[in-house]
Design an enzyme around this catalytic site. Structure first.
Site, PDB file in Angstrom:
ATOM      1  N   CYS A 151       0.812  -1.223   0.000  1.00 60.15           N
ATOM      2  CA  CYS A 151       0.000   0.000   0.000  1.00 60.15           C
ATOM      3  C   CYS A 151       0.843   1.270   0.000  1.00 60.15           C
ATOM      4  O   CYS A 151       0.308   2.363  -0.204  1.00 60.15           O
ATOM      5  CB  CYS A 151      -0.953  -0.008   1.185  1.00 60.15           C
ATOM      6  SG  CYS A 151      -1.999  -1.461   1.182  1.00 60.15           S
ATOM      7  N   HIS A 208      -3.566   6.929   1.908  1.00 62.73           N
ATOM      8  CA  HIS A 208      -3.937   5.607   1.418  1.00 62.73           C
ATOM      9  C   HIS A 208      -5.320   5.270   1.978  1.00 62.73           C
ATOM     10  O   HIS A 208      -5.567   5.426   3.176  1.00 62.73           O
ATOM     11  CB  HIS A 208      -2.887   4.586   1.857  1.00 62.73           C
ATOM     12  CG  HIS A 208      -3.346   3.185   1.731  1.00 62.73           C
ATOM     13  ND1 HIS A 208      -3.866   2.697   0.545  1.00 62.73           N
ATOM     14  CD2 HIS A 208      -3.409   2.166   2.620  1.00 62.73           C
ATOM     15  CE1 HIS A 208      -4.213   1.441   0.731  1.00 62.73           C
ATOM     16  NE2 HIS A 208      -3.951   1.099   1.975  1.00 62.73           N
ATOM     17  N   ASN A 256     -10.127  -0.627  -0.189  1.00 65.09           N
ATOM     18  CA  ASN A 256      -8.671  -0.481  -0.133  1.00 65.09           C
ATOM     19  C   ASN A 256      -8.067  -1.111  -1.389  1.00 65.09           C
ATOM     20  O   ASN A 256      -8.051  -2.328  -1.524  1.00 65.09           O
ATOM     21  CB  ASN A 256      -8.172  -1.168   1.141  1.00 65.09           C
ATOM     22  CG  ASN A 256      -6.662  -1.154   1.272  1.00 65.09           C
ATOM     23  OD1 ASN A 256      -5.943  -0.872   0.310  1.00 65.09           O
ATOM     24  ND2 ASN A 256      -6.186  -1.471   2.456  1.00 65.09           N
TER      25      ASN A 256
END
Ligand code: UT7
Length: 335
Positions: free
Chosen positions: A118, A260, A290
């Protein structure tokens, strides 16, 4: 000691692509014991896009995001000097960036992958900036693309509700040092906590012949959600503060913050710690979940498209996740 850069780097275009298949929380609640109410209240996620079907890969999505970015500025792919693909779910473990180079016809470009989950987009954009500031390259395509749905344990309700697939791209171009859009960065790793979030290799004995060699496969994603949550809330504000301190930019001067997209509660907690109004945080978590390395460029592309981000504004982007890795980039928007 600060070295003087030969040239600066600025983002001159963005693009993105998501799969068509949209799976909402109600559909997930038919597969694991969960509910729309739990997922929305604990994460902010309402639905996510999932790559499905044969011959429908993350490389295709990354290619589409790249083409959309190139088309926005009518750039000839032959002008691209380097392609960096941030992904932890490539089609090919030897790297997927070269497939994208061929797909878009960027035959003059070197191409490689960066694996940093990520934080992948932050690490890749930082890397691209070094190549430009050193005067080596002028035009770099940076793509964040992940299909974590392929590696999700769809029987684990603590992770399968979170992830979605997508791709986002930016084009970074050289400029005069005084006009630079990438103002500075701050990167971190804590390898002692690597096992808090893993997509780990596992050995098995290949008994198909007498050599009985151990061979490899990958497990599904495992995560200690509470620990990763605590890590993000404590480390991300610090990274942002360190980045801005080095640049001598007061946080009040920042127009937008793009974190993020992991959890709405993480965004709120970071806003509280930095004492910044929540409405400076741009988010599309509700629609995409996500998306790992894609999450920041997906928000960027959407916010630029909606003219939320305007020329001259200062933006913080900050990524965090497996490794554990985390980092921040300060940007001044230039187009
Ligand atoms: O992209 C990389 C970075 N990743 C992240 O930043 C993720 C960070 N972590 C998180 O966002 C949160 O920890 C989660 C969303 C993963 C979990 O939320 P939480 O508030 O930390 O929940 P929890 O793990 O503390 O679990 C609370 C309860 C547990 O039940 P008990 O033990 O209290 O009875 C879980 O079993 O919620 C239960 N639970 C669920 N219930 C319904 C866990 N997942 C679910 C679910 N539906 N999907």
């Amino acid at each position: 000691m600060t070295l003087l850069s030969k040239q600066g780097a600025s983002i001159i275009a963005t693009g993105s692509a998501v799969p068509e298949l949209c799976i909402n929380n109600h559909e997930i609640s038919k597969v694991v014991e969960t509910s729309d109410e739990w997922i929305v209240s604990r994460t902010g996620i309402k639905e996510r896009r999932i790559l499905n079907g044969i011959n429908n890969s993350i490389t295709d999505l990354a290619t589409l995001a790249a083409i959309r970015a190139l088309n926005k500025i009518s750039m000839d792919p032959l002008e691209i000097d380097l392609i960096i693909l941030a992904t932890s779910s490539p089609n090919d473990l030897f790297g997927s960036a070269s497939q994208i180079q061929a797909n878009i016809g960027a035959y003059n470009a070197a191409a490689f992958d960066i694996t940093a989950a990520c934080s992948g987009f932050i690490v890749s954009l930082t890397t691209a900036t070094q190549f430009i500031e050193n005067g080596v390259y002028n035009n770099i395509l940076v793509i964040g693309a992940d299909a974590l749905s392929k590696w999700t344990d769809w029987s684990d309700r603590s992770t399968c509700i979170l992830f979605g697939d997508g791709a986002g791209a930016i084009i970074l171009q050289s400029c005069l040092p005084d006009d630079k859009g990438i103002l500075g960065f701050q990167l971190n790793t804590n390898g002692q906590k690597y096992n808090q979030l893993c997509l780990a290799y596992k050995d098995y004995y290949n008994t198909s012949n007498s050599l009985k060699i151990t061979q490899g496969a990958f497990n599904k994603i495992t995560m200690n959600g509470r620990e990763v949550y605590k890590f993000a809330v404590s480390q991300v504000p610090e990274s942002i503060e360190k980045c801005l301190y080095k640049l001598d930019i007061p946080i009040e001067e920042i127009n937008w913050i793009i974190l993020h997209q992991a959890n709405k509660r993480i965004l709120e907690a970071v806003a509280n710690k930095l004492i910044i109004n929540n409405n400076k945080f741009i988010s599309n978590l509700d629609k995409y979940g996500n998306t790992s390395a894609a999450s920041i460029p997906l928000v960027l592309d959407e916010a630029v498209g909606k003219q939320i981000i305007q020329r001259g504004q200062k933006i913080i982007i900050s990524g965090f996740g497996a490794g554990l890795t985390w980092g921040t980039i300060a940007i001044q928007w230039k187009y």
